[in-house]
Structures are given as C-alpha cells and as structure tokens.
Design a protein around this motif. Structure first.
Motif, PDB file in Angstrom:
ATOM      1  N   ALA A 318     -69.797  17.307  12.619  1.00  0.00           N
ATOM      2  CA  ALA A 318     -70.064  16.382  13.981  1.00  0.00           C
ATOM      3  C   ALA A 318     -71.365  16.507  14.800  1.00  0.00           C
ATOM      4  O   ALA A 318     -71.482  15.405  15.887  1.00  0.00           O
ATOM      5  CB  ALA A 318     -68.664  17.463  15.064  1.00  0.00           C
ATOM      6  N   ALA A 321     -73.428  13.867  13.393  1.00  0.00           N
ATOM      7  CA  ALA A 321     -73.461  12.942  14.320  1.00  0.00           C
ATOM      8  C   ALA A 321     -73.192  12.814  16.039  1.00  0.00           C
ATOM      9  O   ALA A 321     -73.867  11.558  16.609  1.00  0.00           O
ATOM     10  CB  ALA A 321     -71.745  12.542  14.087  1.00  0.00           C
ATOM     11  N   ALA A 322     -73.545  13.803  16.422  1.00  0.00           N
ATOM     12  CA  ALA A 322     -73.787  13.718  18.025  1.00  0.00           C
ATOM     13  C   ALA A 322     -75.646  13.362  18.788  1.00  0.00           C
ATOM     14  O   ALA A 322     -75.850  12.945  18.634  1.00  0.00           O
ATOM     15  CB  ALA A 322     -73.230  15.227  18.403  1.00  0.00           C
ATOM     16  N   ILE A 352     -67.180  12.281  15.777  1.00  0.00           N
ATOM     17  CA  ILE A 352     -67.026  14.051  16.892  1.00  0.00           C
ATOM     18  C   ILE A 352     -66.181  14.482  16.952  1.00  0.00           C
ATOM     19  O   ILE A 352     -66.233  15.544  16.194  1.00  0.00           O
ATOM     20  CB  ILE A 352     -68.526  13.707  18.114  1.00  0.00           C
TER      21      ILE A 352
END
Length: 814
Positions: A318, A321-322, A352
């Motif tokens: 996550a 990806a962020a 995310i």
C-alpha cells in the motif's frame, strides 16, 4: 458362455446411472464439448481467424475458445461444480440457476458496452463487450446459487472462494468475461436465498478458529496470485491493476516518464498499461508475492507469525503504491480527459486501500491464530533477513563505487534494491547507469524477497507445523508420560492441550497444568502423576505461584483433593459435578433409563450404527462431515468458541483420543462424540466424554444412543470408568454462597452461557444414564482475590470474548 464385454458393460451401466442422477451436469458437459469441437472444425475448414468468429447463437456460452487445456479444465469444472450443485439443490433448481445467472451476468455485463462510445483505453473495467462469453460465468453463478442449500461450513467456503477468485480476476485483469462472472455470482447469491425454503440467514455467521484460518488464508493467497494474473493478462484493466505495475516494474524495466521530481501523466499511463513481456519481469514480481504465499500457507496452520508477515507485506504494498502514484488529483488528471479522472482515481485509491483493508482484517482477527512460533525460529528469521539486506546493500554500494561514472546519490540505490516495493521515482537515472550496476540492482530485489520467503517458511509453519509452537513441547510430552504412567483426575488428559503451562514437582513424580490471567493462575483440574505425590504437588505449586506474585486457584478438583488445601486455611466453592458410571455393570434397565432404551431401540430399527475410531483411521468423507457439523454448531452460537476444559476438532485429532460416530445406512454422519483416555500403570482404565456435536437433521435420541454404545464398547474392553465429564458452571444442587459475590458472578456467567452452550441442560441429559455424581470445587487461598479469580476463570473459557459481546449477553440475561 464367456462375457468378454463384462467390464465395458459395467462402465456403461455406471455411466448411465450417473447420467440419470445428474442429468443437467451431463447435458452441460455434452454441450461444452460439442460447441467447442464444432467451433474448432469450422475454424479449420473455414479458415476463420479464431473460434470467436463462429456464431453459435445462445449456445455460444458453452464454447471454450482458448485451447485444449482450457477445455479440459472447463469440462472438469462442469463435472465438479454443476454436479455438486445438482446434488445440493436438485436438477430443476440447477437448470434454473444455470440459465438465470447466465442471462443476468452476460445481460447486465453487455449493457456496459454502451458506456464505451469514445474508444478510450483507460478505464475499460466498466466497458464490457457483448462478444466475451465464457462458460465459467454460468458455472460460477450455479455453484454460488447452490451454496444457499449447503450447511454453514460449505456455504461460507463456496461463497468466499467464489467471490475471492472472481474478485481477483475482475479487479486485476478486468476482462469483460470477469465482469460477467462477478455479476453471475451476485445473481446466484440472491437467487439461492430466494429458492431455499426456511428461515432467512441474515448477516455473517460465526466461524470457528479453524475456519477463520482457512478463509483468511484463501484471501491472502488470492491476493498473491492477483498481480501475476494482471501482469500476464493481455488486457490488464482491472481496478487493482496499478498494484501489478508496482510489483512488476523495477530497476530492470523502468517505466518511461517516471522522474524523481514527480509522477507525470506519461508515467501514470505507462504504469497503468504496464505488462510483463519477459521472464525477468515475472521473476521480479513473483519474489515479494512468494512472501504472501508463505504467509497464506502459514495462516492455514494458525500461525500468528504469518499474520504479522502478511500485514507487513500488505502495508508495504500500500505504501509503495501510494508513493509511486502520488495519489494527487492534479497528477492523476494529467492522464486523460475528464471522462477518465474518476476511473483512474478510483483505481489508484483501490490499489492502496485494498491491501490496507486486508491487513486490518488480519489484525482484528489475529486471536484466531493461536500458534506462536518458537523464539529461536523468530530470531533465526530476523538474523537471516538483516544479514541478507546488509550483504545486498554492500554489494550494491561496492558495485556503484566501482562504476566508471560516479553515482550522485548511492543511498538511493540501496532503497531501490528493495525491488518492486521501492518507489518507482528512484529509477529515473537508471538508463545512464553502468550495465553491471543495473544488473546488480535488478537482481537485488528478487534475491532479497526470495530469502525472506524461504526464511519465513519455518516460523510460519508453511511447510510443516511447528512441533514446539509455544515452546512447551518438552513439558507437554513430560505431562503425557506422567499421565500414561500414573494417571490424573477428571480433567487429566485436558492438561495436554495447547494453551496450558506446566509446573512439575522437584522429584518429577507429579505436575500441574494451569493458565494464567494477570496475576491469577487457574489450574486445569488437580495435579497429575503418582497418587502419593499429588497432595505435596498442590502445596508446592501454591508456594511457587506465591513466590512469583501470583494467586494459585485449583479449578474443578474433587472434595477429597480439596481437603488438603482446606486444612491449610483455603476456601472452596462448588463449580460443577462430575458424572461417571462403571460400564462393566451398567445396563439400560430401570425406569430412569427409559429414554436411553427408547433411543437404542429406535437406532436399531433405523439402521443407525456407531463407529469407534481414532481420528486418523476415519474415512476422509467422515472427517469432512464431522468438520462441517462442528462448523454448523459454532455458527449457531452467539459467542466465540470456548476452551480450557472444552475441546473441539483440534483436540479430537490427538491420536490418543477416540471418536464415536453415529452413521445412517448411507454413511451420513448424524452425530459425533470424542473420548479422552484415563490411564493407570500405562493402561487405559477409563474414558471421559468431551465433544458432543450433532446435525440439525439427526433424529431425537442419537446422543443417548452414542453414549450407550460407548458403554457397550467399554464393557467389552474391560474399562473401569466411563465419565460423562463435568458441565462447567452447572450443578444439580445449589452450593453455599461464597463471600464477596464470586458465586454470584459464576452463577451469572453460567446463566448467561446457558442459552448459548446449554451446560445446565447438559447436566440434565447426563442424569438419564443414572451416573454417580461427584461435586467439583474451586479452591482459593485469599478471599480478597475473588473478583480477579472470577474474571480469570471466565477468561480461561472465553479468551476471545469482547467487551461488546459481554455487555450484550449480560443485558440479554437481565
């Protein structure tokens, strides 16, 4: 005259019976084969570009267009899934579900084609094509419909697995056929509830710890496979497709337009359209996902370490990806026009949120994973990972220092060595780097994550369960040896269960099993071991607890054993009654045993039999049915599973334990009981009843039949004692009230649990057999500690009880 065609005739006869029993399955399988072969023939003769060019009309939903392997898998799917559906809900409902879910799934999915009027490439998740039919749409819809007719265990398993697989395909690949299958699954869920007669099943039924492990392990495994599906997909357009780019792109395959000064629209386009084009890219992507696979397998084993491992990887995904996508609306808006902003924004946010949500669910349900790794395995894992990272970082820095051109910021390379979980913006200068350095950076990530995955195998128990999960294997084996050699009391064999700690006398002739809550140590019955050493063991254990600042509480001991403590100033209060009988002299005669005689005679007339066996010797079909019965029993309770002196399926697996199963003439399990051994001088002299579970369809009296059958079996074996065990917090005669209201507390808990677990009803059931009753008491040294003692006893039985559940039950009781 010889019958040379005998075997062929037998096969034909069995096939004919199967077709008559499963006509819908047979018809669907024939249609799949016929349409697929016809399409192949037309393609070869007509030289059309693909099977898709062949028009089958409504029969096109049966055609397999992706090769021989897909055809074999589809036919197998028809036999297994449609066959199971037909067995669960009958042929008519199966045919109806097959047609309705297909029409709804493909019909609603085809309507989304009208949304794609401008031919844009981004966001086709919502842009289904009416030409993308797939037999699996109908198969998924049919089996999900049939799940409504299954018991709680298989209903939940079917639905969770179907939803997980369909969601993974839809969210990661996003083909139109995946959308159709998802819609068909939703339609099947609703249709099944409409077709099934009976009370509505609203909400999510409670799962046992074992079933929670299976479900969450499945979810984690699917989340590991999803990005790989997206990377190899020809049209990767699912909402979670950005995660695939995060784990797939890396130092070896940088995305054009991604710079350290920001995530441009060109970078986003490249990431969202990124696809694996070479084996090296797949190796890069698979390495961190292998860690999730190991974690998923560990979840099946009940590993708490696997929970935290999956949480760490999901949170890392996550965060990666962020950081990679920036999630800034202004940057996302650069990708395309206004029509695409919503789809792209939702896709990035989902990439995310979904890993974070998975991590959150694992944290909230972590108590279902009770297997703790041995400390040495955790230390070994940490050392291996730290040393590997240090070696990888050193190799990267040394290679960078040896490069012809100096690297501006070598520390960025160390972060980039994390591979797919390092921010993509770190790789903007890679094309100008030395080839050797690029190779080292490309290999660093896969090597590091592969080592993490391999190192995690032992602490998670992914390959084999940890034989010393709680670090007490030696003590548990020592307790079993003492029990087999010298025996114990009513709770004797329960002392060998997971969750207990142990104390042994200095001479090793006796021991005590206990569970500690705060500063209170509650024993599992009295001491076990040689009879002449047990009284001294009680005093020794109490002194040892006092030396550690704990309050010793002997729970469920007989009045004779408690006399040793009362002589020293301890107090007692009644908590249960042990019911036992001598099977050598017990019979079903007498007025009080009329119900037992009736049950035995009824079972004989209906052809019900009892099978006495260890868990390992039970047929696989019987084991699956017992697990389903147990899961149904748990799902009907408002509280978590109880433990301490109450066993379940896990305890039934002990090779020393015996199961007694009631079977109807067709081999269907109607009820099951488990029996714990009692030893003396290395010989089994008694059995104690533990688990009692039955199906909702079992006839009345099946439990009475099983107990009577157990008595008959024990009489043949010369067993001296059959114990019906003690119903916790239940007694036939009211005891004297204890000081400080602890008796009131235990009475309240017993009353609250009665509608859920029926302990007092169980006591009345045992009275049907005319057993001898022996009061069991709780012995405590200090009345001041009584409130803490009451809480400790409740926590021993319900360690997972939440405050909300406790308040709700107390309110219901009042």
């Amino acid at each position: 005259m010889s019958r040379s065609g005998g075997p062929l005739a037998a096969v034909w006869s069995r096939s004919a019976r199967a077709v008559r029993r499963y006509p819908v399955t047979a018809v669907v399988a024939v249609l799949v084969l016929a349409t697929t072969v016809t399409g192949l023939v037309v393609r070869i003769v007509g030289r059309t570009g693909s099977v898709d060019a062949v028009h089958f009309g409504p029969f096109r939903v049966f055609a397999v267009t992706t090769g021989a392997v897909a055809l074999v898998l589809t036919v197998a799917g028809v036999v297994v899934l449609v066959g199971a559906s037909e067995r669960l809900m009958g042929s008519r409902r199966t045919a109806l579900a097959f047609v309705v879910t297909t029409v709804v799934g493909t019909g609603l999915g085809a309507l989304t084609a009208f949304a794609d009027q401008d031919g844009r490439e981004v966001g086709p998740l919502l842009l289904g094509r009416a030409t993308s039919f797939d037999p699996w749409t109908a198969l998924v819809g049919t089996i999900v419909t049939a799940s409504a007719f299954a018991g709680p265990l298989w209903r939940r398993r079917i639905r969770v697995n179907a939803v997980a697989v369909v969601a993974a395909l839809l969210l990661y690949a996003g083909h139109a056929s995946d959308l159709y299958a998802a819609l068909a699954a939703a339609a099947g869920w609703l249709l099944g509830d409409l077709l099934r007669r009976g009370p509505a099943r609203l909400g999510w039924t409670r799962s046992s710890h074992r079933e929670t492990r299976v479900l969450l392990g499945t979810v984690v495994l699917v989340s590991a496979v999803g990005p790989v599906i997206a990377l190899v997909s020809r049209a990767r357009v699912g909402l979670l497709a950005p995660i695939a780019a995060v784990v797939g792109s890396g130092p070896v395959t940088p995305v054009h337009g991604c710079r350290a000064d920001g995530v441009s629209g060109e970078c986003l386009r490249g990431l969202l359209s990124f696809r694996a084009t070479d084996p090296w890219t797949l190796v890069l992507a698979i390495a961190p996902l292998l860690v999730l696979v190991v974690a998923g397998l560990g979840l099946f084993r009940g590993s708490r370490f696997a929970v935290w491992l999956a949480v760490v990887v999901d949170v890392a995904l996550a965060v990666a990806a962020a950081v990679t996508y920036g999630v800034l609306p202004s940057r996302v808006a650069e990708l395309h026009g206004a029509e695409d902003r919503f789809v792209v924004t939702v896709s990035v946010i989902a990439s995310i949120v979904v890993p974070l949500a998975t991590a959150l669910v694992l944290v909230l349900l972590r108590r279902s994973f009770t297997v703790l790794p041995a400390r040495r395995r955790v230390v070994t894992f940490a050392v291996v990972v730290v040393v590997t990272f240090a070696v990888v970082a050193t190799v990267v820095l040394v290679t960078a220092a040896s490069a012809p051109d100096p690297v501006p910021d070598p520390l960025r390379l160390v972060v980039a060595a994390l591979g797919p979980l390092s921010p993509v913006v770190l790789w903007d200068h890679l094309p100008a780097l030395d080839p050797a350095l690029r190779f080292v950076l490309g290999a660093a990530g896969p090597v590091l994550w592969l080592v993490v995955a391999v190192a995690a195998i032992r602490p998670t128990g992914a390959v084999e369960p940890d034989a010393d999960a709680d670090g007490l294997r030696e003590a548990r084996l020592r307790a079993r040896t003492l029990l087999e050699a010298a025996g114990g009391d009513t709770f004797g064999w329960m002392t060998t269960w997971q969750g207990n700690a142990y104390w042994f006398a200095e001479d090793g002739r006796a021991g005590v099993a206990f569970r500690r809550n705060g500063r209170v140590a509650v024993t599992v019955g009295g001491p076990f071991g040689w009879p002449d050493a047990r009284d001294a063991a009680m005093t020794g254990f109490a002194r040892w607890c006092d030396d550690n600042g704990w309050t010793a509480v002997f729970y469920g001991i007989g009045t004779e054993a408690a006399a040793t403590l009362t002589a020293q100033g301890w107090d007692t209060l009644p908590v249960a009654e042990d019911a036992d009988l001598d099977p050598r002299t017990w019979t079903t005669t007498g007025k009080k045993k009329q119900d037992v005689r009736t049950a035995v005679n009824k079972a004989g007339r209906e052809g019900i039999t009892a099978r006495w066996s260890s868990w390992q010797d039970l047929p696989a079909s019987t084991v699956r049915q017992i697990e389903a019965i147990s899961e149904e029993w748990v799902s009907q309770r408002e509280l978590p599973e109880m433990g301490f002196t109450l066993g379940g399926v896990d305890e039934m697996r002990d090779p020393a334990v015996r199961t007694l199963v009631a079977l109807d003439p067709e081999g269907t399990v109607l009820a099951v009981t488990s029996w714990l051994p009692s030893h003396r001088a290395g010989r089994v002299v008694g059995w104690t009843l533990d688990v009692m579970r039955r199906t909702s369809a079992a006839p009345n009296g099946v439990m009475e039949f099983l107990v009577a059958s157990a008595a008959d079996r024990m009489r043949e074996d010369g067993v001296e004692r059959l114990s019906l065990s003690a119903a916790p917090l239940a007694q036939s005669v009211e005891g004297a009230p204890a000081a400080e209201g602890v008796q009131d507390l235990l009475d309240l808990v017993g009353g609250v649990l009665e509608p859920v677990y029926g302990f007092r009803s169980l006591l009345r059931f045992k009275a049907k057999f005319g057993p001898d009753l022996h009061p069991l008491v709780l012995a405590y040294p200090d009345p001041v500690a009584l409130p803490a003692i009451g809480v400790a006893v409740v926590r021993a039985y319900l360690p997972d009880l939440s405050l909300r559940q406790a308040v709700s039950l107390v309110r219901g009781r009042s």
